[in-house]
Design a protein around this motif. Structure first.
Motif, PDB file in Angstrom:
ATOM      1  N   LEU A 218      99.423 -27.635  35.578  1.00  0.00           N
ATOM      2  CA  LEU A 218      99.921 -26.802  35.134  1.00  0.00           C
ATOM      3  C   LEU A 218      99.279 -25.729  34.473  1.00  0.00           C
ATOM      4  O   LEU A 218     100.086 -24.772  33.643  1.00  0.00           O
ATOM      5  N   SER A 219      98.065 -25.588  34.536  1.00  0.00           N
ATOM      6  CA  SER A 219      97.158 -24.428  33.952  1.00  0.00           C
ATOM      7  C   SER A 219      97.074 -24.568  32.281  1.00  0.00           C
ATOM      8  O   SER A 219      96.970 -23.658  32.016  1.00  0.00           O
ATOM      9  N   VAL A 220      97.232 -25.887  31.807  1.00  0.00           N
ATOM     10  CA  VAL A 220      97.443 -25.707  30.472  1.00  0.00           C
ATOM     11  C   VAL A 220      95.826 -25.996  30.046  1.00  0.00           C
ATOM     12  O   VAL A 220      95.469 -25.306  28.963  1.00  0.00           O
ATOM     13  N   GLY A 221      94.906 -26.712  30.911  1.00  0.00           N
ATOM     14  CA  GLY A 221      93.605 -26.606  30.594  1.00  0.00           C
ATOM     15  C   GLY A 221      92.687 -26.006  31.573  1.00  0.00           C
ATOM     16  O   GLY A 221      93.385 -25.916  32.861  1.00  0.00           O
ATOM     17  N   GLN A 222      91.581 -25.714  31.691  1.00  0.00           N
ATOM     18  CA  GLN A 222      90.563 -24.920  32.870  1.00  0.00           C
ATOM     19  C   GLN A 222      89.675 -26.008  33.245  1.00  0.00           C
ATOM     20  O   GLN A 222      88.962 -25.625  34.298  1.00  0.00           O
ATOM     21  N   HIS A 223      89.100 -26.852  32.566  1.00  0.00           N
ATOM     22  CA  HIS A 223      88.035 -27.650  32.999  1.00  0.00           C
ATOM     23  C   HIS A 223      88.546 -29.391  32.948  1.00  0.00           C
ATOM     24  O   HIS A 223      88.556 -29.984  31.771  1.00  0.00           O
ATOM     25  N   LEU A 224      89.036 -29.903  33.901  1.00  0.00           N
ATOM     26  CA  LEU A 224      89.385 -31.005  34.099  1.00  0.00           C
ATOM     27  C   LEU A 224      88.491 -32.134  33.760  1.00  0.00           C
ATOM     28  O   LEU A 224      88.715 -33.126  32.878  1.00  0.00           O
ATOM     29  N   ASN A 225      87.157 -32.057  34.134  1.00  0.00           N
ATOM     30  CA  ASN A 225      86.322 -32.950  33.550  1.00  0.00           C
ATOM     31  C   ASN A 225      86.181 -33.107  32.031  1.00  0.00           C
ATOM     32  O   ASN A 225      86.118 -34.050  31.713  1.00  0.00           O
ATOM     33  N   PHE A 226      85.905 -32.195  31.495  1.00  0.00           N
ATOM     34  CA  PHE A 226      85.892 -32.122  29.896  1.00  0.00           C
ATOM     35  C   PHE A 226      87.243 -32.544  29.291  1.00  0.00           C
ATOM     36  O   PHE A 226      86.967 -33.116  28.160  1.00  0.00           O
ATOM     37  N   MET A 227      88.322 -32.293  29.739  1.00  0.00           N
ATOM     38  CA  MET A 227      89.531 -32.735  29.277  1.00  0.00           C
ATOM     39  C   MET A 227      89.531 -34.210  29.443  1.00  0.00           C
ATOM     40  O   MET A 227      89.959 -34.949  28.603  1.00  0.00           O
ATOM     41  N   ILE A 228      89.328 -34.833  30.645  1.00  0.00           N
ATOM     42  CA  ILE A 228      89.251 -36.313  30.691  1.00  0.00           C
ATOM     43  C   ILE A 228      88.479 -37.050  29.974  1.00  0.00           C
ATOM     44  O   ILE A 228      88.568 -38.040  29.281  1.00  0.00           O
ATOM     45  N   ILE A 229      87.172 -36.455  30.053  1.00  0.00           N
ATOM     46  CA  ILE A 229      86.036 -37.144  29.060  1.00  0.00           C
ATOM     47  C   ILE A 229      86.470 -37.247  27.704  1.00  0.00           C
ATOM     48  O   ILE A 229      86.249 -38.259  27.010  1.00  0.00           O
ATOM     49  N   GLY A 230      86.918 -35.990  26.928  1.00  0.00           N
ATOM     50  CA  GLY A 230      87.194 -36.125  25.765  1.00  0.00           C
ATOM     51  C   GLY A 230      88.136 -36.940  25.396  1.00  0.00           C
ATOM     52  O   GLY A 230      88.283 -37.946  24.300  1.00  0.00           O
ATOM     53  N   SER A 231      89.248 -37.072  26.320  1.00  0.00           N
ATOM     54  CA  SER A 231      90.791 -37.903  26.044  1.00  0.00           C
ATOM     55  C   SER A 231      90.227 -39.389  26.200  1.00  0.00           C
ATOM     56  O   SER A 231      90.845 -40.368  25.741  1.00  0.00           O
ATOM     57  N   ILE A 232      89.259 -39.659  26.902  1.00  0.00           N
ATOM     58  CA  ILE A 232      88.719 -41.189  27.239  1.00  0.00           C
ATOM     59  C   ILE A 232      87.883 -41.766  25.910  1.00  0.00           C
ATOM     60  O   ILE A 232      87.914 -43.023  25.819  1.00  0.00           O
ATOM     61  N   MET A 233      87.547 -40.927  25.194  1.00  0.00           N
ATOM     62  CA  MET A 233      86.517 -41.536  24.037  1.00  0.00           C
ATOM     63  C   MET A 233      87.149 -42.365  23.221  1.00  0.00           C
ATOM     64  O   MET A 233      86.488 -43.430  22.493  1.00  0.00           O
ATOM     65  N   PRO A 234      88.502 -42.388  22.725  1.00  0.00           N
ATOM     66  CA  PRO A 234      88.890 -43.363  21.930  1.00  0.00           C
ATOM     67  C   PRO A 234      89.021 -44.827  22.558  1.00  0.00           C
ATOM     68  O   PRO A 234      89.068 -45.782  21.757  1.00  0.00           O
ATOM     69  N   LEU A 235      88.979 -44.754  23.693  1.00  0.00           N
ATOM     70  CA  LEU A 235      88.937 -46.262  24.445  1.00  0.00           C
ATOM     71  C   LEU A 235      87.547 -46.813  24.539  1.00  0.00           C
ATOM     72  O   LEU A 235      87.424 -47.996  24.659  1.00  0.00           O
ATOM     73  N   VAL A 236      86.519 -45.904  24.287  1.00  0.00           N
ATOM     74  CA  VAL A 236      85.122 -46.337  24.648  1.00  0.00           C
ATOM     75  C   VAL A 236      84.622 -47.459  23.397  1.00  0.00           C
ATOM     76  O   VAL A 236      84.917 -47.100  22.316  1.00  0.00           O
ATOM     77  N   PRO A 237      84.207 -48.524  23.600  1.00  0.00           N
ATOM     78  CA  PRO A 237      83.834 -49.336  22.609  1.00  0.00           C
ATOM     79  C   PRO A 237      82.419 -49.147  22.010  1.00  0.00           C
ATOM     80  O   PRO A 237      81.715 -49.783  22.229  1.00  0.00           O
ATOM     81  N   GLY A 238      82.180 -47.980  21.197  1.00  0.00           N
ATOM     82  CA  GLY A 238      80.985 -47.547  20.815  1.00  0.00           C
ATOM     83  C   GLY A 238      80.149 -48.499  19.739  1.00  0.00           C
ATOM     84  O   GLY A 238      79.226 -49.007  19.728  1.00  0.00           O
ATOM     85  N   VAL A 239      81.100 -49.000  18.892  1.00  0.00           N
ATOM     86  CA  VAL A 239      80.590 -50.007  17.722  1.00  0.00           C
ATOM     87  C   VAL A 239      80.340 -51.321  18.616  1.00  0.00           C
ATOM     88  O   VAL A 239      79.016 -51.950  18.202  1.00  0.00           O
ATOM     89  N   ALA A 240      80.959 -52.002  19.377  1.00  0.00           N
ATOM     90  CA  ALA A 240      80.526 -53.164  20.309  1.00  0.00           C
ATOM     91  C   ALA A 240      79.187 -52.868  20.974  1.00  0.00           C
ATOM     92  O   ALA A 240      78.358 -53.886  21.069  1.00  0.00           O
ATOM     93  N   PHE A 241      78.925 -51.993  21.717  1.00  0.00           N
ATOM     94  CA  PHE A 241      77.912 -51.566  22.485  1.00  0.00           C
ATOM     95  C   PHE A 241      76.670 -51.383  21.434  1.00  0.00           C
ATOM     96  O   PHE A 241      75.655 -51.950  21.952  1.00  0.00           O
TER      97      PHE A 241
END
Length: 274
Positions: free
Chosen positions: A202-225
């Motif tokens: 829908l042309s809301v964003g221009q860089h799909l990869n950056f959008m997905i990477i940023g949005s996934i970060m809340p799921l990443v178990p950084g403290v556990a790792f």
């Protein structure tokens, strides 16, 4: 300081069997709270030992794994005690970890009787975490900031913010209460990828990869790792390996969800998105 030392010596000489069990139960409870809420293995063992030694248990011995605590004690002057608790691998609540750490320091300073320690631990166990509203907003802001950090522009970050907010609605109201960890993380990765892909089309964003990477970060178990690496570095190989495996499983499930949605959109758009 002298009064505290004298009190400790008197406790060590006068402990009854019931008092010893109360001290060891308090030490076990403190370790349980720490381990359950994301503390490292060495921190759990150190806290248990500190409580036992301060209140006069000379023979206390704790063995801690990533999902269990074993405590034993007993010598010619102390009754034999053994207890095992299973602690499932769960989320991270660092405010409770910090509260138990502070309590252990105050114990050594002589501020609490063992009864008061038990009461304080009960309060810490039920200490509320962040509200759901705050968690949802934090997920959105964090997603937007990570998107910007990885190279996205303002519109990419706005899309990541929306995706991060909806992701944590899913985590708090669907995944957490009703789904297993594996299915929940696959669904989370798929949801984020679907939302970002739709907004990209829908042309809301221009860089799909950056959008997905940023949005996934809340799921990443950084403290556990991170804790897994610290445990392995400290020589706790079993616990570190279990935590590392748990974190890697989450990474794999997120990647699977992302890949499933990419495959779906590739089929629908004929590979135009990619």
């Amino acid at each position: 300081m002298g009064r505290s030392l004298q009190r400790k010596m008197n406790v060590s000489c006068e402990l009854s069997g019931e008092e010893q069990r109360e001290i060891l139960d308090a030490a076990m409870q403190a370790g349980h709270i720490l381990l359950e809420n994301g503390a490292e293995i060495f921190r759990v063992e150190e806290t248990i030992d500190r409580i036992c030694h301060y209140y006069g248990i000379e023979s206390g011995n704790a063995f801690v794994l990533s999902n269990g605590i074993f405590i034993t004690s007993g010598n010619e002057r102390e009754e034999i005690f053994a207890k095992v608790q299973h602690i499932p691998v769960s989320g991270v609540h660092l405010n409770r970890v910090a509260a138990v750490n502070q309590l252990s320091r105050e114990i050594v300073e002589g501020r609490y009787t063992i009864g008061e320690v038990r009461e304080r631990l009960d309060e810490i166990r039920v200490m509320p975490g962040k509200t759901k509203t705050m968690q949802i907003l934090a997920s959105g802001v964090g997603s937007a900031c990570f998107c910007m950090l990885f190279g996205g522009n303002f519109m990419d970050s706005a899309a990541a913010f929306v995706s991060g907010v909806l992701l944590y609605f899913y985590v708090l109201y669907i995944s957490g209460p009703h789904l297993s960890k594996i299915v929940g993380n696959i669904g989370g990765g798929a949801l984020v990828t679907f939302l970002c892909s739709v907004m990209y089309l829908l042309s809301v964003g221009q860089h799909l990869n950056f959008m997905i990477i940023g949005s996934i970060m809340p799921l990443v178990p950084g403290v556990a790792f991170t804790n897994a690496i610290r445990d392995i570095a400290d020589g706790d190989y079993i616990s570190g390996s279990v935590r590392m495996l748990d974190a890697l499983l989450v990474f794999f499930c997120i990647a699977m969800g992302v890949g499933l949605v990419f495959s779906l959109f590739r089929g629908l758009t004929g590979g135009v998105m990619l």
